[in-house]
Design a protein around this motif. Structure first.
Motif, mmCIF file in Angstrom:
data_model
loop_
_atom_site.group_PDB
_atom_site.id
_atom_site.type_symbol
_atom_site.label_atom_id
_atom_site.label_comp_id
_atom_site.label_asym_id
_atom_site.label_seq_id
_atom_site.Cartn_x
_atom_site.Cartn_y
_atom_site.Cartn_z
ATOM 1 N N VAL A 39 0.842 -1.200 0.000
ATOM 2 C CA VAL A 39 0.000 0.000 0.000
ATOM 3 C C VAL A 39 0.879 1.253 0.000
ATOM 4 C CG1 VAL A 39 -1.740 1.305 1.280
ATOM 5 C CG2 VAL A 39 -1.934 -1.181 1.084
ATOM 6 N N ALA A 40 1.987 1.219 0.748
ATOM 7 C CA ALA A 40 2.908 2.358 0.742
ATOM 8 C C ALA A 40 3.469 2.593 -0.659
ATOM 9 C CB ALA A 40 4.042 2.130 1.739
ATOM 10 N N ALA A 41 3.787 1.517 -1.382
ATOM 11 C CA ALA A 41 4.289 1.671 -2.752
ATOM 12 C C ALA A 41 3.232 2.300 -3.642
ATOM 13 C CB ALA A 41 4.712 0.311 -3.305
ATOM 14 N N ASP A 42 1.974 1.890 -3.466
ATOM 15 C CA ASP A 42 0.885 2.537 -4.215
ATOM 16 C C ASP A 42 0.806 4.023 -3.881
ATOM 17 O OD1 ASP A 42 -0.093 0.559 -5.837
ATOM 18 O OD2 ASP A 42 -1.813 0.041 -4.573
ATOM 19 N N MET A 43 0.965 4.358 -2.600
ATOM 20 C CA MET A 43 0.882 5.751 -2.196
ATOM 21 C C MET A 43 2.052 6.557 -2.753
ATOM 22 S SD MET A 43 -1.978 5.543 -0.965
ATOM 23 C CE MET A 43 -1.946 7.314 -1.197
ATOM 24 N N PRO A 45 8.745 18.731 -3.953
ATOM 25 C CA PRO A 45 9.085 18.503 -2.551
ATOM 26 C C PRO A 45 9.543 17.073 -2.329
ATOM 27 C CG PRO A 45 6.723 18.366 -2.843
ATOM 28 C CD PRO A 45 7.291 18.756 -4.182
ATOM 29 N N PRO A 46 10.241 16.808 -1.220
ATOM 30 C CA PRO A 46 10.523 15.410 -0.879
ATOM 31 C C PRO A 46 9.214 14.682 -0.619
ATOM 32 C CG PRO A 46 11.041 16.863 0.962
ATOM 33 C CD PRO A 46 10.742 17.745 -0.205
ATOM 34 N N MET A 47 9.225 13.390 -0.833
ATOM 35 C CA MET A 47 8.031 12.599 -0.578
ATOM 36 C C MET A 47 7.911 12.380 0.921
ATOM 37 S SD MET A 47 6.864 9.013 -2.302
ATOM 38 C CE MET A 47 7.117 9.728 -3.917
ATOM 39 N N HIS A 48 6.973 13.072 1.508
ATOM 40 C CA HIS A 48 6.753 12.937 2.946
ATOM 41 C C HIS A 48 5.281 13.229 3.178
ATOM 42 C CE1 HIS A 48 8.529 12.973 7.122
ATOM 43 N NE2 HIS A 48 7.244 13.219 7.317
ATOM 44 N N GLY A 49 4.565 12.224 3.638
ATOM 45 C CA GLY A 49 3.143 12.446 3.834
ATOM 46 C C GLY A 49 2.489 11.314 4.594
ATOM 47 N N ARG A 50 1.181 11.475 4.767
ATOM 48 C CA ARG A 50 0.365 10.457 5.414
ATOM 49 C C ARG A 50 -0.918 10.311 4.615
ATOM 50 N NH1 ARG A 50 -1.838 12.760 10.060
ATOM 51 N NH2 ARG A 50 -3.847 12.738 8.989
ATOM 52 N N VAL A 53 4.513 7.747 4.647
ATOM 53 C CA VAL A 53 5.492 7.385 3.624
ATOM 54 C C VAL A 53 6.530 8.492 3.508
ATOM 55 C CG1 VAL A 53 3.961 5.911 2.256
ATOM 56 C CG2 VAL A 53 4.080 8.363 1.763
ATOM 57 N N THR A 54 7.763 8.088 3.257
ATOM 58 C CA THR A 54 8.845 9.010 2.917
ATOM 59 C C THR A 54 9.488 8.507 1.630
ATOM 60 O OG1 THR A 54 10.614 7.840 4.084
ATOM 61 C CG2 THR A 54 9.260 9.363 5.391
ATOM 62 N N ASP A 55 10.548 9.180 1.204
ATOM 63 C CA ASP A 55 11.249 8.722 0.007
ATOM 64 C C ASP A 55 11.785 7.305 0.169
ATOM 65 O OD1 ASP A 55 11.041 10.817 -1.889
ATOM 66 O OD2 ASP A 55 12.410 12.029 -0.694
ATOM 67 N N ALA A 108 6.700 4.180 6.359
ATOM 68 C CA ALA A 108 7.347 4.829 7.499
ATOM 69 C C ALA A 108 6.537 4.711 8.777
ATOM 70 C CB ALA A 108 7.597 6.306 7.174
ATOM 71 N N GLY A 109 5.602 3.773 8.822
ATOM 72 C CA GLY A 109 4.830 3.595 10.041
ATOM 73 C C GLY A 109 3.374 3.966 9.855
ATOM 74 N N MET A 110 2.626 3.910 10.965
ATOM 75 C CA MET A 110 1.182 4.038 10.879
ATOM 76 C C MET A 110 0.624 4.855 12.033
ATOM 77 S SD MET A 110 -1.292 2.696 8.853
ATOM 78 C CE MET A 110 -0.782 1.055 8.302
ATOM 79 N N SER A 111 -0.417 5.631 11.713
ATOM 80 C CA SER A 111 -1.240 6.302 12.718
ATOM 81 C C SER A 111 -2.601 5.616 12.715
ATOM 82 C CB SER A 111 -1.388 7.793 12.371
ATOM 83 O OG SER A 111 -2.504 8.366 13.025
ATOM 84 N N ILE A 112 -2.927 4.939 13.809
ATOM 85 C CA ILE A 112 -4.219 4.255 13.913
ATOM 86 C C ILE A 112 -5.151 5.104 14.771
ATOM 87 C CG2 ILE A 112 -5.431 2.261 14.864
ATOM 88 C CD1 ILE A 112 -3.964 1.460 12.425
ATOM 89 N N ARG A 113 -6.275 5.509 14.177
ATOM 90 C CA ARG A 113 -7.307 6.257 14.900
ATOM 91 C C ARG A 113 -8.630 5.519 14.738
ATOM 92 N NH1 ARG A 113 -6.690 10.908 11.210
ATOM 93 N NH2 ARG A 113 -5.369 9.399 10.138
#
Length: 406
Positions: free
Chosen positions: A51-55, A96-101, A369-371, A375-380
């Protein structure tokens, strides 16, 4: 479908109390200890990376939008997103660098994208520390070892991207540092555990000298930006003069985290290649600029639509049609008619189970995700009965948990 590790957890009553036995660092405890989901979450590592690769591919597609849809004009791109010229001028045209959620619902075995959050101003990176505390809990060790569980820490990945040997400041603006004081204290605490002492401050506390930005007399190598372009318009001069201090992420990130970008991709399929169409169709629900959809169509399909303010965050400006009356829905559409809003197809996520609670739970999976990739997960998460806006800052009924991968 419930994965085998989640099912094993649900079947083993001896591990159900782990969330109440966590040894959390003090600031993490203050920020989240009173609002924990009564269980950890689990995901196979292949899916996490897939899923991160898709993102990452999705981000790359977003980065092509100015050229693909606006003949390379960032001015027209920003205008289409409803970004005021003074803010757009700060954003420039740098990639920009790839950095997001990416905020995602699980629907059976699939994952559907709700929105993209681009840049460094992201909530929830310290939930990697919550995952660590779950992973290290002594009473949970037999389960961890039996299923070979691991975790990813978004704060660690952020520090890797920024550079750990540099002087780093996390900056807010407009009193937001005080408003989110517990969260920032938790991030600072997480950085310290990883060997990096970061500074906290607000944009108006910056000074400039010889091309460098200073915070309280300390020269900064990099500013991790939590303030927006709108907040920075009045400080453009000092930021420009302090060009020897890196801004992470640059304001250009804002161009790609706006919800209107999703409407562009969903609506202008003719601009996409076959592979790009397949990516968008796999991830993204039907999304349009609200202004472009006939009003009668939106009014008549209230139960299946959600209206969102394009540039807001933390659950602000989100209106689920299925939780409103016909009258409320019609009034909302009148109120926001000329404002930058999108309308999106309702996604019906698979409910989650929390031991000891008979209610179905609604969970947002926040893929960082980063470059470098996942890069981990936020579960809410929260019970469905508590609403449809799953936002820790925007909905006091939202709770959090940590993700372990296997």
């Amino acid at each position: 479908m419930t994965d085998h590790v989640t099912q094993a957890y649900l079947d083993d009553e001896s591990v159900h109390g782990v969330m109440g036995r966590l040894d959390l660092p003090p600031h993490l405890e203050a920020a989240y200890g009173h609002r924990l989901v009564g269980r950890p979450f689990f995901l196979d590592e292949h899916t996490a990376h897939s899923v991160a690769a898709d993102m990452m591919d999705f981000f790359e597609l977003l980065f092509t939008l100015p050229k693909k849809m606006f003949d390379g004009s960032f001015t027209r791109f920003a205008d289409a997103l409803g970004i005021p010229p003074a803010e757009a001028a700060l954003m420039g045209s740098d990639r920009p660098p790839m950095h997001g959620r990416a905020d995602i619902y699980r629907v059976g075995d699939d994952f559907r994208l709700l929105e993209i959050n681009a840049g460094s101003s992201l909530g929830g990176p310290d939930l990697g520390e919550l995952a660590r505390a779950i992973h290290e809990n002594p009473g949970f060790q037999p389960f961890v070892q039996e299923h070979d569980l691991r975790f990813f820490n978004p704060v660690e990945k952020l520090l890797d991207a920024v550079g750990r040997d540099r002087t780093i400041a996390f900056l807010e603006e407009g009193g937001m540092l005080a408003r989110f004081a517990k969260g920032f204290a938790g991030i600072k605490e997480a950085c310290a555990r990883l060997g990096v002492d970061v500074l906290l401050g607000e944009l108006d506390e910056l000074t400039e000298r010889n091309g460098h930005l200073y915070l309280h007399g300390t020269k900064l190598d990099v500013v991790v930006r939590y303030f927006s372009a709108k907040q920075a318009v009045g400080k453009a001069d000092v930021l420009a003069k302090g060009h020897k201090t890196e801004l992470y992420t640059p304001f250009s990130s804002y161009l790609y985290g706006d919800k209107s970008t999703l409407a562009l991709l969903s609506e202008h399929r003719e601009k996409l290649t076959d592979d790009e169409k397949a990516l968008v169709d796999r991830l993204l629900p039907w999304t349009r600029y609200l202004r472009d959809v006939p009003r009668d169509e939106v009014r008549g399909n209230r139960e299946n639509l959600i209206v969102k303010a394009s540039g807001e965050f933390a659950g602000t400006g989100i209106h689920p049609g299925w939780l409103m009356t016909d009258k409320e829905w019609a009034q909302l559409l009148d109120d926001v008619e000329k404002q930058p809003y999108v309308v999106q197809e309702r996604v019906r996520p698979t409910p989650d189970v929390v031991p000891g609670d008979d209610r179905p739970w609604l969970t947002v999976w926040g893929w960082f995700v980063t470059d470098s990739g996942f890069a981990g997960m936020s579960i809410r998460s929260m019970p469905f009965e508590d609403g449809a806006v799953v936002s820790y800052a925007g909905n006091g009924l939202t709770r959090v948990s940590g993700l372990l991968v296997y």
